[in-house]
Structure formats: C-alpha cells, structure tokens
Write an enzyme that holds these catalytic residues in place. Structure first.
Site, short mmCIF file in Angstrom:
data_model
loop_
_atom_site.label_atom_id
_atom_site.label_comp_id
_atom_site.label_asym_id
_atom_site.label_seq_id
_atom_site.Cartn_x
_atom_site.Cartn_y
_atom_site.Cartn_z
N HIS A 142 -12.85 -3.97 3.59
CA HIS A 142 -11.40 -4.14 3.72
C HIS A 142 -10.85 -3.54 5.03
CE1 HIS A 142 -7.21 -3.97 1.65
NE2 HIS A 142 -7.07 -3.84 2.97
N HIS B 287 -7.21 -3.18 9.82
CA HIS B 287 -8.37 -4.00 9.45
C HIS B 287 -9.26 -4.21 10.68
CE1 HIS B 287 -6.00 -6.18 5.93
NE2 HIS B 287 -6.14 -4.88 5.73
N GLU C 64 0.82 -1.22 0.00
CA GLU C 64 0.00 0.00 0.00
C GLU C 64 0.85 1.26 0.00
OE1 GLU C 64 -2.89 -0.55 -0.72
OE2 GLU C 64 -3.59 -2.40 0.22
N GLU D 145 -18.09 11.97 21.92
CA GLU D 145 -16.75 12.49 21.60
C GLU D 145 -16.50 12.53 20.08
OE1 GLU D 145 -13.40 9.89 22.54
OE2 GLU D 145 -14.71 8.16 22.42
N HIS E 279 -2.95 2.25 8.27
CA HIS E 279 -3.97 1.39 7.66
C HIS E 279 -4.16 0.16 8.55
CE1 HIS E 279 -6.25 -1.05 4.93
NE2 HIS E 279 -5.26 -1.89 4.71
P1 13P Z 1 1.13 -5.47 3.11
O1 13P Z 1 1.56 -6.73 3.87
O2 13P Z 1 1.72 -5.41 1.74
O3 13P Z 1 1.42 -4.23 3.95
O4 13P Z 1 -0.44 -5.55 2.89
C1 13P Z 1 -1.33 -5.67 3.96
C2 13P Z 1 -2.63 -5.02 3.69
O5 13P Z 1 -3.36 -4.74 4.61
C3 13P Z 1 -3.01 -4.70 2.29
O6 13P Z 1 -4.12 -3.87 2.24
ZN ZN Z 2 -5.33 -3.92 4.08
#
Ligand code: 13P
Ligand code: ZN
Length: 273
Positions: A210, A141, A115, A169, A139
């Site tokens: 995602h 998940h 990413e 908040e 980023h």
């Molecule tokens: P990477 O291991 O390449 O950082 O990818 C993980 C991920 O969350 C892709 O969206």
């Molecule tokens: Zn990801």
C-alpha cells in the site's frame, strides 16, 4: 489574516505538491496532516466557520481541543497548490478527542481523509512520545517501497537492515529503524491502532502492498524522511534487478558510523549475516 497567506498553509501545500511531483500521489492517493500551533490558529481565527460535529471513528483524548490542517478524502494532492480551498480543511477536535468539526476548506463538500483515524492516532502517540515536538503525519504511495513489500520478509528487522545498507545516511536519518504493518484494510480504526503502535518506536511505518506513513517535527523533516526511505528503496530495487549485492556495509561499520555521528543503533538490527 487571510489563511491563504499563512505560512503554515503555504508550507503544507508546498509539501503536498512536492509529493505529487515525486509521483507519490496518483489520483487521490496519500494524505497529509499538520497539528496547528495555538498562535497560528489565532492568526487566522477570522477565516474559521465551524460546521457540524462528526465522529472521528476513534478516540484521541490527548489531542482534545487541538486544531489540524488535513487533506480531504478523494481530493487530489495534485490540486493542493491551485485549489487549496477545496483540497484541504482545518479541523477542530472536541475536548474528549472523539469528534471533529470542519472550520475551513473543502469548499465543494466532502470530508477529511479516510485515514483520519491513523493520522490522529499517530499524532497522539507522537505528541506523547516527543513532548509535542512532532506536528506532521504524512501518508504516501511511493512505488519502490511498495515493490519491496512483495519481496522482502514483512518484518521491521528485514526492512530496517536492507534500507540502512542502501545509503550511508539512512542509519543517521532514521536510527530507530522502520516498522512494517502487514496487509490490512485501510481507512479504519484497526489499521490505525496497528500503525500507531509502531509509531511508539519508529518515525516510519510501511503498509504492505500500500504505502508508507512518516512522522516528523516540520514539513522539511517529514518530507525528507519519506524521500530518504523511498530513495533507499529505489536503490535496493536497482541492486536486486542487477543480480543482488556483492558487497555492502557490515555490522561493525554501522557501529563505527553510529559512534562518529552520535546516534545509537539498536543491536537487534545488526546481526551477522
Ligand atoms: P483519501 O483520499 O481518503 O485520503 O485516501 C487516500 C489513501 O491513500 C487511502 O489510503
Ligand atoms: Zn493510501
């Protein structure tokens, strides 16, 4: 100094581990980047050994010559604290912002996160929008925000309003709201362009089915933003599981909150339901 002793590296690794402990980084899921300050890179200069130049996969001219700390592709954030030399890397960008080279880290091989285009394009937008104040792009998940992308309309308005209503908040922590990217193939320039477009207005971009991207000034604020949004999503998942809302915060009450806390909330999120 030894880079392993540097405060910016310690703070980066702690944040990666905090995300792992929250359950946001299964396997290699999620990635983190930090735009290193000039004095910080000077303090660890003796540890840097530049390797080959590689194409970024996009162009970020406003970031030419900058250095970043970035997690590696396929590396597990779970290992960040115990194995930083192989889990993360220091990157230098060329003056055109077209290529990078690894200067430290990824000791057993590999490349920066897949990413990287999204991280660097978000950094570039935020560098320009905040006069250089924002330095962290994150980023993750987180399960509850992802779950909501199967149920709520995939619009900035729906997500912002629902998340604001779930915790008082929230409008204070993210008064600009959140943006939503429809499902797209991850890891390339197209999703990076879509995400960085939203980052012009918001500090949070949700990737449907995602995960989420957050931008902030430092590790505390960026981690705290991800945490606040995800907690709000968790409350909404519980509320929906209990049969839905019977009462909530009304538009007029949001306006009172905004006045007292000195934030301005865009009226497009405060429609009467
Ligand atoms: P990477 O291991 O390449 O950082 O990818 C993980 C991920 O969350 C892709 O969206
Ligand atoms: Zn990801």
């Amino acid at each position: 100094m030894d880079i392993l002793e540097a405060n910016f590296l310690r703070g980066f690794l702690r944040m990666a581990n905090d995300g792992w402990e929250q359950g946001w980084h299964e396997r290699n899921g999620g990635n983190l980047s930090y735009r290193i300050r000039p004095e910080e890179i000077e303090s660890v200069r003796e540890c840097l050994t530049p390797r080959e130049w590689q194409p970024i996969g996009t162009v970020v001219p406003a970031l030419g010559g900058a250095y970043f700390l970035v997690t590696g592709s396929g590396k597990f954030l779970r290992n960040a604290l115990s194995d930083p030399e192989d889990t993360v890397c220091v990157l230098e960008l060329d003056e055109a912002g077209e290529n990078y080279r690894i200067c430290w880290g990824l000791s057993r091989g590999g490349r920066p996160t897949s990413e990287l285009p999204s991280h660097l394009m978000n950094h570039e937008v935020k560098f320009q929008a905040t006069g250089g104040r924002h330095r962290v792009i994150y980023h993750a998940h987180p399960a509850n925000i992802i779950a909501l992308t199967f149920v709520l309309p995939l619009t900035d308005e729906a997500f912002t309003r629902e998340l604001w209503e779930m915790a008082t908040e929230c409008p204070v922590v993210f008064p600009d709201g959140v943006g939503v990217v429809p499902w797209m193939v991850p890891g390339g320039r197209d999703i990076a362009v879509a995400t960085s477009e939203l980052m012009k207005r918001y500090d949070v971009a949700i990737w449907a089915h995602h995960g989420m991207f957050c931008s902030g000034e430092d590790f505390d604020l960026t981690f705290g933003l991800m945490h606040t949004v995800e907690k709000s999503a968790e409350i909404l998942v519980k509320v929906l599981s209990m049969g839905g809302k019977r009462q909530t915060i009304r538009p007029e009450e949001f306006r009172h909150l905004a006045a007292d806390f000195g934030v301005s909330l865009p009226e497009r999120f405060l429609w009467e339901k």
